[in-house]
Motif scaffolding. Structure first.
Motif, mmCIF file in Angstrom:
data_model
loop_
_atom_site.group_PDB
_atom_site.id
_atom_site.type_symbol
_atom_site.label_atom_id
_atom_site.label_comp_id
_atom_site.label_asym_id
_atom_site.label_seq_id
_atom_site.Cartn_x
_atom_site.Cartn_y
_atom_site.Cartn_z
ATOM 1 N N PRO A 1 9.327 -1.350 1.807
ATOM 2 C CA PRO A 1 7.977 -1.832 1.570
ATOM 3 C C PRO A 1 6.958 -0.913 2.265
ATOM 4 N N LEU A 2 5.866 -0.666 1.568
ATOM 5 C CA LEU A 2 4.803 0.172 2.111
ATOM 6 C C LEU A 2 3.505 -0.628 2.197
ATOM 7 N N PHE A 3 2.721 -0.279 3.216
ATOM 8 C CA PHE A 3 1.494 -0.960 3.580
ATOM 9 C C PHE A 3 0.318 -0.059 3.221
ATOM 10 N N THR A 4 -0.725 -0.591 2.580
ATOM 11 C CA THR A 4 -1.922 0.188 2.229
ATOM 12 C C THR A 4 -2.984 -0.024 3.313
ATOM 13 N N PRO A 5 -3.979 0.857 3.379
ATOM 14 C CA PRO A 5 -5.067 0.667 4.358
ATOM 15 C C PRO A 5 -5.841 -0.639 4.110
#
Length: 174
Positions: free
Chosen positions: A1-5
């Motif tokens: 999983p990746l987190f955006t600003p």
């Protein structure tokens, strides 16, 4: 999983694929986004790794249950997983049926002709009917088989003659 600003979390492959296709915004709120802005979401990764799931092929009969982190390993060996025929016939194949289907699919590629041309198995009869190198080779094979049959008959006949000759000698010649 990746987190955006902008604080949204996405599957890494999904969000990267979206950005590579030319999208330049968050899929959730449309805030501007570049691939370099993405950060791993360790909390979501830890949470997902502890979650339990069943196989997506449960409807096909798979009874596997385990951690989400073990899913990809399970899918590689799931006997209920289905995938498309590599030759495009439209059949969905399980790992158990894949090997036999690849050998019998009407759309598989065949390269067994003396001319060296490759064609689909479903075109084999038409190809052989018009291919001169194949016809010459088929005639040679038929001639070799005919000679082999004559040789076998001759050997059987010789063996019978020898056996008859021995029995005449044992009885004594008149």
């Amino acid at each position: 999983p990746l987190f955006t600003p902008c604080h949204h979390t996405f599957c890494g492959a999904c969000i990267r694929g979206r950005l590579r296709e030319g999208e330049e915004s968050c899929a959730e709120c449309l805030a501007p986004l570049k691939e370099g802005d993405l950060q791993p979401n360790l909390m979501a990764a830890k949470l997902l790794s502890r979650m339990r799931s069943c196989c997506i092929y449960k409807a096909h009969g798979c009874s596997w249950k385990g951690r989400v982190s073990e899913l990809s390993q399970h899918y590689r060996s799931c006997s209920y997983a289905a995938g498309p025929c590599p030759f495009g016939c439209g059949r969905n194949l399980t790992p158990a049926s894949y090997a036999s289907h690849v050998l019998s699919c009407e759309l598989r590629t065949v390269a067994d002709c003396p001319c060296g041309r490759k064609y689909r198995f479903s075109e084999q009869q038409t190809h052989r009917a018009t291919c001169l190198p194949y016809q010459r080779e088929a005639r040679r094979r038929a001639e070799r088989e005919a000679i082999s049959q004559k040789l076998r008959r001759s050997r059987r006949h010789t063996a019978e003659l020898r056996a008859n000759s021995r029995s005449v000698r044992l009885r004594g010649a008149p």
